[in-house]
Design a protein around this motif. Structure first.
Motif, short mmCIF file in Angstrom:
data_model
loop_
_atom_site.label_atom_id
_atom_site.label_comp_id
_atom_site.label_asym_id
_atom_site.label_seq_id
_atom_site.Cartn_x
_atom_site.Cartn_y
_atom_site.Cartn_z
N GLN A 97 0.83 -1.21 0.00
CA GLN A 97 0.00 0.00 0.00
C GLN A 97 0.86 1.25 0.00
O GLN A 97 0.57 2.22 -0.69
CB GLN A 97 -0.95 -0.01 1.21
CG GLN A 97 -1.98 1.09 1.18
CD GLN A 97 -2.95 0.94 0.03
OE1 GLN A 97 -3.38 -0.15 -0.29
NE2 GLN A 97 -3.29 2.03 -0.60
N GLN A 98 1.96 1.23 0.75
CA GLN A 98 2.88 2.37 0.79
C GLN A 98 3.52 2.58 -0.59
O GLN A 98 3.70 3.72 -1.02
CB GLN A 98 3.95 2.17 1.85
CG GLN A 98 3.43 2.32 3.26
CD GLN A 98 4.46 1.95 4.31
OE1 GLN A 98 5.52 1.41 4.01
NE2 GLN A 98 4.15 2.23 5.57
N ASN A 101 1.02 4.26 -2.80
CA ASN A 101 0.77 5.65 -2.43
C ASN A 101 2.00 6.54 -2.55
O ASN A 101 1.89 7.75 -2.45
CB ASN A 101 0.22 5.72 -1.01
CG ASN A 101 -1.16 5.13 -0.92
OD1 ASN A 101 -1.90 5.11 -1.89
ND2 ASN A 101 -1.49 4.60 0.25
N ARG A 102 3.18 5.94 -2.73
CA ARG A 102 4.42 6.72 -2.84
C ARG A 102 4.44 7.48 -4.15
O ARG A 102 4.22 6.91 -5.20
CB ARG A 102 5.61 5.77 -2.76
CG ARG A 102 6.94 6.50 -2.68
CD ARG A 102 8.11 5.56 -2.47
NE ARG A 102 7.94 4.83 -1.23
CZ ARG A 102 8.11 3.50 -1.12
NH1 ARG A 102 8.44 2.78 -2.16
NH2 ARG A 102 7.93 2.91 0.04
#
Length: 107
Positions: A97-98, A101-102
């Motif tokens: 998820q990171q 979203n990065r």
């Protein structure tokens, strides 16, 4: 004439805006005076929840199990959840998820 709770909420959102109504629900939910069960769903989660019937079914089932008022059923559901989603699986999902979203690197 009877107005459904859904129609009342639509009217309130039209008058005050969705953000104000969401904040009001969250305030009621966290208030010690409130005895009602309100699901706190963020805007992002709500969009996914509304678009994915399978996710909606899973969230609704989990909510139903936890809100039934049966502590044994709640403990069983919690145990099953922990077995289904061990910490390493949750950590992997958080990392992915990171990455999603990065922001893309401009260099």
């Amino acid at each position: 004439m009877f107005i459904s709770p859904e129609e009342s909420l639509k009217n309130l959102m039209a008058h005050y805006g969705e953000q104000a109504i969401t904040e009001a629900f969250n305030n009621i939910q966290t208030s010690k005076e409130s005895s009602t069960d309100i699901i706190d769903v963020t805007a992002l989660t709500r969009r996914v929840y509304d678009k994915d019937p399978e996710l909606k079914r899973m969230i609704d089932t989990l909510y139903m199990l936890f809100s039934a008022g049966d502590e044994e059923l709640k403990a069983w559901a919690s145990y099953q959840f922990k077995r289904a989603f061990p910490p390493d699986v949750v950590e992997d999902a958080q990392k992915k998820q990171q990455e999603i979203n990065r922001p893309a690197s401009t260099s």
